[in-house]
Motif scaffolding. Structure first.
Motif, mmCIF file in Angstrom:
data_model
loop_
_atom_site.group_PDB
_atom_site.id
_atom_site.type_symbol
_atom_site.label_atom_id
_atom_site.label_comp_id
_atom_site.label_asym_id
_atom_site.label_seq_id
_atom_site.Cartn_x
_atom_site.Cartn_y
_atom_site.Cartn_z
ATOM 1 N N ALA A 96 0.854 -1.191 -0.016
ATOM 2 C CA ALA A 96 0.035 -0.012 0.051
ATOM 3 C C ALA A 96 0.800 1.222 -0.038
ATOM 4 O O ALA A 96 0.222 2.320 -0.366
ATOM 5 C CB ALA A 96 -1.044 0.006 1.356
ATOM 6 N N PHE A 149 -1.413 2.496 -4.871
ATOM 7 C CA PHE A 149 -2.683 3.158 -4.572
ATOM 8 C C PHE A 149 -3.754 1.886 -4.717
ATOM 9 O O PHE A 149 -4.798 2.051 -3.875
ATOM 10 C CB PHE A 149 -3.079 4.264 -5.642
ATOM 11 C CG PHE A 149 -4.274 5.115 -5.171
ATOM 12 C CD1 PHE A 149 -4.204 5.888 -3.940
ATOM 13 C CD2 PHE A 149 -5.592 5.059 -5.800
ATOM 14 C CE1 PHE A 149 -5.049 6.370 -3.441
ATOM 15 C CE2 PHE A 149 -6.543 5.568 -5.350
ATOM 16 C CZ PHE A 149 -6.409 6.519 -4.235
ATOM 17 N N ARG A 150 -3.497 0.788 -5.484
ATOM 18 C CA ARG A 150 -4.712 -0.025 -5.500
ATOM 19 C C ARG A 150 -4.780 -0.824 -4.061
ATOM 20 O O ARG A 150 -5.602 -1.182 -3.353
ATOM 21 C CB ARG A 150 -4.490 -0.950 -6.669
ATOM 22 C CG ARG A 150 -4.864 -0.392 -8.051
ATOM 23 C CD ARG A 150 -4.063 -1.227 -9.108
ATOM 24 N NE ARG A 150 -2.647 -1.446 -8.983
ATOM 25 C CZ ARG A 150 -1.928 -1.868 -9.966
ATOM 26 N NH1 ARG A 150 -2.486 -2.291 -10.834
ATOM 27 N NH2 ARG A 150 -0.608 -1.752 -9.740
ATOM 28 N N HIS A 208 -3.306 0.203 -1.495
ATOM 29 C CA HIS A 208 -3.930 1.164 -0.454
ATOM 30 C C HIS A 208 -5.493 1.401 -0.236
ATOM 31 O O HIS A 208 -5.845 1.358 0.798
ATOM 32 C CB HIS A 208 -3.311 2.773 -0.669
ATOM 33 C CG HIS A 208 -4.118 3.756 0.147
ATOM 34 N ND1 HIS A 208 -3.590 4.085 1.230
ATOM 35 C CD2 HIS A 208 -4.977 4.568 -0.164
ATOM 36 C CE1 HIS A 208 -4.320 5.031 1.963
ATOM 37 N NE2 HIS A 208 -5.055 5.417 1.072
ATOM 38 N N MET A 209 -6.133 1.277 -1.171
ATOM 39 C CA MET A 209 -7.131 1.569 -1.303
ATOM 40 C C MET A 209 -8.236 0.175 -0.792
ATOM 41 O O MET A 209 -8.975 0.097 -0.002
ATOM 42 C CB MET A 209 -7.805 1.666 -2.774
ATOM 43 C CG MET A 209 -9.437 2.353 -2.713
ATOM 44 S SD MET A 209 -9.749 3.649 -1.655
ATOM 45 C CE MET A 209 -8.732 4.940 -2.509
ATOM 46 N N GLN A 227 -3.309 3.789 -11.403
ATOM 47 C CA GLN A 227 -3.443 3.124 -10.310
ATOM 48 C C GLN A 227 -4.774 3.945 -9.672
ATOM 49 O O GLN A 227 -5.222 3.312 -9.100
ATOM 50 C CB GLN A 227 -2.035 3.448 -9.552
ATOM 51 C CG GLN A 227 -1.196 2.579 -9.688
ATOM 52 C CD GLN A 227 0.090 2.354 -8.567
ATOM 53 O OE1 GLN A 227 -0.272 3.112 -7.610
ATOM 54 N NE2 GLN A 227 1.195 1.791 -8.851
ATOM 55 N N GLY A 278 -7.600 2.222 -8.510
ATOM 56 C CA GLY A 278 -7.941 2.433 -6.718
ATOM 57 C C GLY A 278 -9.313 3.027 -6.760
ATOM 58 O O GLY A 278 -10.074 2.467 -5.786
#
Length: 263
Positions: free
Chosen positions: A71, A75-76, A78-79, A222, A226
């Motif tokens: 993450a 960003f994916r 992270h989401m 991303q 995301g």
């Protein structure tokens, strides 16, 4: 740098971070056993243990291990962590009704003190549906439309505080929408539903905004993936929340229907 700090600690760092989550599971199960020893109380449902355990694990996966490491650069991922920490984990933990379990377990004097705290003006303020929605959805807007998202990857403390806020705000929001605990300040189903609809709109608009305007340091590809995960994944979890809210509303109307039918 936060990345260097986390990477240098490796497995030991993850084990240290895992301890609070394992402790939370152990304390909940222990409280359930203590509560079940009382002859005056019904046995604590097994499904609540399951909800609590899975909820804690979801929160843990968002901040510890491969997903949390990924993450920081993707960003994916992270989401996905956002969905686990800020939406799915709070939903499962609220269903586990930890406050009710604590009240069942504590001595009478301590339970009364906790009840007074739950009835305080402060708790009433932060648990209000509007306040909880602002803390939850508003916090996400601040995170993704300011420099905060970039800063959280530069500072360990900001990183921790952001994740803590995402979780607590998600928990407060879920608790304000569906009542599974002895809440002193209750609001009508219609009122909560209207606030919920506005909050859903805010979450959906933010995901579309991120699709077109990524945070600093996030590539367009991303950001698109995301934001789609945020939109559709969030909708899936919200659908469960909507179902539970409607189910509670439906059950609340049943006594009136039965009374009307008998007259």
């Amino acid at each position: 740098m936060h990345e260097a700090h986390a990477g240098g600690n490796g497995l030991l760092f993850d084990l240290i971070l895992s301890f609070p989550f394992l402790l939370a599971i152990g304390l909940y199960i222990g409280a359930g056993f203590v509560s079940n020893r009382s002859p005056h109380l019904q046995k604590w449902p097994t499904w609540r243990y399951v909800c609590w355990t899975i909820g804690v694990l979801c929160a843990g996966l968002a901040v510890i291990g491969p997903l949390a490491d990924q993450a920081r650069i993707d960003f994916r991922a992270h989401m996905m962590g956002h969905l686990l920490l800020g939406m799915l984990a709070p939903l499962l933990l609220v269903l586990a009704a930890p406050i009710t379990l604590v009240l069942r377990t504590l001595p009478v004097s301590a339970a009364k003190k906790l009840t007074l705290l739950l009835r305080s003006t402060y708790v009433r303020l932060i648990s209000h549906p509007v306040t909880a929605s602002i803390l939850n959805i508003g916090g996400l807007w601040v995170l993704y439309t300011t420099d905060l998202y970039h800063l959280m990857h530069q500072s360990l403390w900001i990183h921790v505080l952001v994740h803590l806020h995402v979780f607590l705000a998600g928990y407060l929001f879920t608790m304000a929408m569906i009542y599974t605990e002895p809440v002193a300040h209750r609001y009508s189903y219609l009122y909560r539903t209207l606030v919920f609809i506005i909050a859903l709109a805010g979450h959906g608009i933010l995901s579309k905004f991120l699709y077109a305007s990524p945070p600093e340091g996030v590539s367009q590809s991303q950001a698109e993936a995301g934001s789609m995960l945020m939109y559709y994944g969030g909708d899936a979890i919200d659908a469960v929340l909507i179902f539970l809210l409607c189910l509670q509303w439906y059950k609340a109307t049943q006594p009136d229907k039965k009374l009307a039918a008998s007259q």
